[in-house]
Design an enzyme around this catalytic site. Structure first.
Site, PDB file in Angstrom:
ATOM      1  N   GLU A 116       0.852  -1.194   0.000  1.00 51.26           N
ATOM      2  CA  GLU A 116       0.000   0.000   0.000  1.00 51.26           C
ATOM      3  C   GLU A 116       0.881   1.234   0.000  1.00 51.26           C
ATOM      4  O   GLU A 116       2.091   1.158   0.224  1.00 51.26           O
ATOM      5  CB  GLU A 116      -0.959  -0.027   1.193  1.00 51.26           C
ATOM      6  CG  GLU A 116      -2.023  -1.115   1.015  1.00 51.26           C
ATOM      7  CD  GLU A 116      -2.991  -1.238   2.171  1.00 51.26           C
ATOM      8  OE1 GLU A 116      -2.968  -0.386   3.079  1.00 51.26           O
ATOM      9  OE2 GLU A 116      -3.761  -2.200   2.176  1.00 51.26           O
ATOM     10  N   ARG A 286      -1.107   9.219   0.997  1.00 49.96           N
ATOM     11  CA  ARG A 286      -2.567   9.291   0.859  1.00 49.96           C
ATOM     12  C   ARG A 286      -3.076  10.729   0.766  1.00 49.96           C
ATOM     13  O   ARG A 286      -3.994  11.027   0.001  1.00 49.96           O
ATOM     14  CB  ARG A 286      -3.162   8.597   2.087  1.00 49.96           C
ATOM     15  CG  ARG A 286      -4.610   8.365   2.005  1.00 49.96           C
ATOM     16  CD  ARG A 286      -5.055   7.484   3.141  1.00 49.96           C
ATOM     17  NE  ARG A 286      -4.842   6.082   2.853  1.00 49.96           N
ATOM     18  CZ  ARG A 286      -5.265   5.092   3.620  1.00 49.96           C
ATOM     19  NH1 ARG A 286      -5.889   5.367   4.735  1.00 49.96           N
ATOM     20  NH2 ARG A 286      -5.065   3.838   3.297  1.00 49.96           N
ATOM     21  N   HIS A 347     -12.142   9.275   6.319  1.00 47.32           N
ATOM     22  CA  HIS A 347     -11.796   7.866   6.532  1.00 47.32           C
ATOM     23  C   HIS A 347     -11.298   7.589   7.948  1.00 47.32           C
ATOM     24  O   HIS A 347     -11.724   6.635   8.576  1.00 47.32           O
ATOM     25  CB  HIS A 347     -10.726   7.498   5.506  1.00 47.32           C
ATOM     26  CG  HIS A 347     -10.322   6.057   5.502  1.00 47.32           C
ATOM     27  ND1 HIS A 347     -11.219   5.040   5.271  1.00 47.32           N
ATOM     28  CD2 HIS A 347      -9.108   5.468   5.676  1.00 47.32           C
ATOM     29  CE1 HIS A 347     -10.582   3.875   5.317  1.00 47.32           C
ATOM     30  NE2 HIS A 347      -9.305   4.105   5.581  1.00 47.32           N
TER      31      HIS A 347
END
Ligand code: SIN
Length: 563
Positions: A116, A286, A347
Site C-alpha cells: 500500500e 494518501r 476515513h
C-alpha cells in the site's frame, strides 16, 4: 518484579478491534468486564477495513523500516516513542490475532502480503481478500461471546457481561477521577455504570462529513464524552480523507491495495494525472493523492475521477477484492471491463483523546484506545493499514497498565500522564456552549464540515464555519414520545456538534499545511509548528478552548487556573 494487579471492574465502551482486544485481555488479567456497544457486537468501523494490517513479519522487512515509513508518512508529527512501540510490538499482536482465530490469506509460499501507499515493503496481511476487518471482527466477536457465555455458567472466573444496543452518554467523574459512565439503554432510559476504569474504544467520527467510508454509527461518542469530562484531546485537525471511495451513495471504500496491484487514476480527459504530481504516482502518500483528486474534480466541474482496474483482470479482481466487486455490482458497474468513479471521503481520525504509551488519558481511571485515541503513532497522516495494528497494540498495553499505579505490568515506571489544562492564548471564535440559533441539523453540519474542514481548507472558510457552529444549539431534549432511536440520534447530534466545533477550532489554529491538514492560505509546513495541539475544556470556565503548546506552558496555566 512485576506487581500483581488487583481484580478490577472494567467498563469497555466500543466493540471494534480495540474494544474487543481490551475486553479479552482484561479477562485474561483477571478483571471483570462489562462491554458496552451502541449497536450489535459486530457493528463497528473495524468490520469495514479492507486493506489489512501492516507488520514487519517477513524476511525482507524489519521493524526499523516499518518505523521509518510510519515516521515519514506522519509528516513530522509522530511521537517516535509511540511509533517504536507500534512497530516493535506489532508482530506479536498479529500473532495474537492468529491465535484468536483470524485466518490471514495464504498462498503456496505462506501468508500473502499486499503493498500500500508509502510502504517501502509489501507488509500488509489481509484476510478474505479485501475483507480483513470483517474477518478480524468475526474472530474476536466469537471469542468474546464464548467467554461471556462461559463466565455466566462458571462461578469464580472473571465475568464478561455484554450490553449491546447501549450507548455512552457521558462519563462519571468524582474529584478528578473517572468512576464510570451514564449509558442509554435499549429501553430508552439512562443507566449508571460504575467502574474502577473505563476504556474508551468508540472509534472515529466519519459522520462529521457527508462523504465517509465509515458506517453511520461513527459519531465520535467517546471523544465527545471525554472532552465534556475535561480530558485533553489532541490533533483533531488531522482527519484523513481516503482518496478512493466509490462515488455512489454510501461511498464504499475502494482499497488502496487496488492501486497497489496496479490500478491507475484518470481524469475526465483520460490522463494519468498522478504521474506529473509525485514520483510515487498513484501510490504517493494518501493526503497527496486525495488532494490531487479533489483538485482534478474541481477542475472538471465536480465530477469524480476514474480508477481504472481493468488491467488487473476479472479473476484477480473477484478473488482478491470480493467486497469491492460486490459494491461495484450493486452500483451496476462491472469493474473488470470499465473504470469506476472515485472521490475522496472522510476515513480516519489521527487526532482523538490524548494518551500516553499505555492508553492512559489525562483523567485518572480513563483510558482510550484505537481510533478514539491520539497516541502519537500516526502524526499528521496515518500510514495505510497501521490503524488495526495500533488498535491491537495499544489496547493490549492499556490493559497491562490497569490498576498498577505508577508502574506497568512489567514493573517499569510509567511516564507522567498528559497535562490536563492549558494556556488561554490561542482561543478561537468558537464555543462549546449553546448558541442562540436553531437546533443542529446533521445534514447541514456535515455539508458545512465538508466545505470548510474537508480536503482543502482556508482561514476564511474555517472562521465562517466556526461562527455558524457557534450559533447552533444542541438537540432539543427528547420528548416523552421519543423512541430509543430518537434518543440515540439526539446524543449523537450533540456529540457531532461538540466535535465539529473543536475540529474547526483546531484547523483554524493550525496556520500551516502538514499531512492531512491543508490550508490554501498557509500552503507550506512551518517547522516551528511541528508539534501536537492538545485542547481541554476546564470544568469551571466558560471559555472551553485552551491550547497546550508545551508542558511548561501547561504548568503555568494550571497555576493561573489554581489562582
Ligand atoms: C485501504 O484498504 O485502502 C484502507 C487501509 C487503511 O486505511 O489503512
Amino acid at each position: 518484579m512485576a506487581p500483581v494487579a488487583p481484580s478490577l471492574r472494567i467498563l469497555v465502551i466500543g466493540s471494534g478491534l480495540a474494544g474487543l482486544i481490551a475486553a479479552v485481555r482484561a479477562t485474561d488479567a483477571g478483571h471483570s468486564v462489562t462491554l458496552v456497544t451502541k449497536q450489535g457486537l459486530p457493528d463497528s468501523n473495524t468490520r469495514y477495513a479492507q486493506g489489512g494490517i501492516a507488520a514487519a513479519m517477513f524476511p525482507d522487512d524489519s521493524v526499523d523500516l516499518h518505523i521509518l515509513d510510519t515516521l515519514r508518512a506522519g509528516a513530522g508529527l509522530c511521537d517516535p516513542a509511540a511509533v517504536e512501540v507500534l512497530c516493535g510490538e506489532g508482530p506479536a499482536r498479529v500473532r495474537d490475532l492468529i491465535r484468536f482465530g483470524v485466518d490471514f490469506d495464504k498462498d503456496d509460499s505462506g501468508v500473502t502480503r499486499g503493498l500500500e501507499a508509502a510502504h517501502s515493503r509489501s507488509r500488509v496481511l489481509h484476510a478474505g481478500g479485501d475483507a480483513t476487518g470483517a474477518a478480524i471482527e468475526a474472530a474476536l466477536v466469537s471469542t468474546v461471546r464464548e467467554r461471556a457465555a462461559r463466565s455466566a455458567q462458571t462461578p469464580g472466573i472473571p465475568r464478561v457481561q455484554l450490553r449491546e444496543h447501549t450507548m455512552l452518554v457521558d462519563l462519571l467523574v468524582a474529584g478528578d477521577r473517572v468512576t464510570g459512565a451514564s449509558l442509554l439503554g435499549p429501553d430508552g432510559l439512562v443507566h449508571r455504570a460504575d467502574a474502577d476504569a473505563v476504556i474508551l474504544a468508540t472509534g472515529g467520527a466519519g459522520s462529521l462529513f457527508p462523504h465517509t467510508t465509515n458506517p453511520a454509527l461513527a459519531t465520535g461518542d467517546g471523544v465527545a464524552a471525554a472532552w465534556r469530562a475535561g480530558a485533553a484531546i489532541a490533533d483533531l485537525e488531522f482527519y484523513q480523507f481516503h482518496p478512493t471511495a466509490l462515488a455512489v451513495p454510501g461511498t464504499p471504500l475502494v482499497s488502496e491495495a487496488v492501486r497497489g496491484e496496479g490500478a491507475v487514476l484518470l481524469n475526465a480527459r483520460g490522463e494519468r494525472f498522478m504521474l506529473a504530481i509525485h514520483p510515487g504516482a498513484e501510490l504517493a502518500p494518501r493526503d497527496i493523492v486525495a488532494r490531487s483528486i479533489a483538485r482534478e474534480m474541481s477542475a472538471q466541474g465536480g465530477t469524480p475521477v476514474l480508477l481504472d482496474a481493468t488491467g488487473l483482470g476479472r479473476e484477480l479482481l473477484e478473488t482478491r477484492f470480493p467486497t469491492i466487486t460486490a459494491a461495484c455490482l450493486a452500483a451496476g458497474i462491472d469493474w473488470a471491463v470499465e473504470p469506476i468513479p472515485v472521490a475522496p471521503a472522510a476515513h480516519y481520525w489521527m487526532g482523538g483523546v490524548s494518551t500516553d504509551l499505555w492508553g492512559r488519558t489525562s483523567l485518572p481511571g480513563l483510558y482510550a484506545v484505537g481510533e478514539t485515541a491520539r497516541t502519537g503513532t500516526h502524526g499528521a497522516n496515518r500510514l495505510a493499514s497501521n490503524s488495526l495494528l495500533e488498535a491491537a497494540v495499544f489496547a493490549d498495553r492499556a490493559v497491562r497498565a490497569l490498576g498498577t499505579g505508577q508502574v506497568d505490568a512489567d514493573g517499569r515506571r510509567l511516564p507522567p500522564v498528559p497535562a490536563s489544562s492549558g494556556t488561554a492564548d490561542a482561543t478561537v471564535p468558537a464555543r462549546a456552549v449553546d448558541g442562540p440559533g436553531a437546533h443542529v441539523d446533521r445534514a447541514e453540519l456535515q455539508r458545512l464540515m465538508w466545505d470548510a474542514a474537508g480536503v482543502l481548507r482556508d482561514g476564511d472558510g474555517l472562521a465562517a464555519a466556526s461562527a455558524a457552529l457557534a450559533g447552533w444549539k444542541h438537540p432539543a431534549p427528547a420528548g416523552q414520545d421519543a423512541t430509543p432511536a430518537d434518543r440515540v440520534r439526539a446524543v449523537e447530534d450533540a456529540n457531532l456538534l461538540d466535535l465539529a466545533r473543536v475540529t474547526v477550532a483546531s484547523a483554524f489554529a493550525r496556520e500551516e499545511s502538514r499531512g492531512a491538514h491543508y490550508r490554501a492560505d498557509f500552503p507550506e509546513s512551518r517547522p516551528e509548528l511541528a508539534h501536537s495541539q492538545a485542547w481541554v475544556r476546564p470544568a469551571d470556565s466558560d471559555d472551553p478552548f485552551l491550547v497546550l503548546e508545551s508542558p511548561e506552558r501547561a504548568r503555568e496555566a494550571e497555576e493561573a487556573i489554581a489562582c
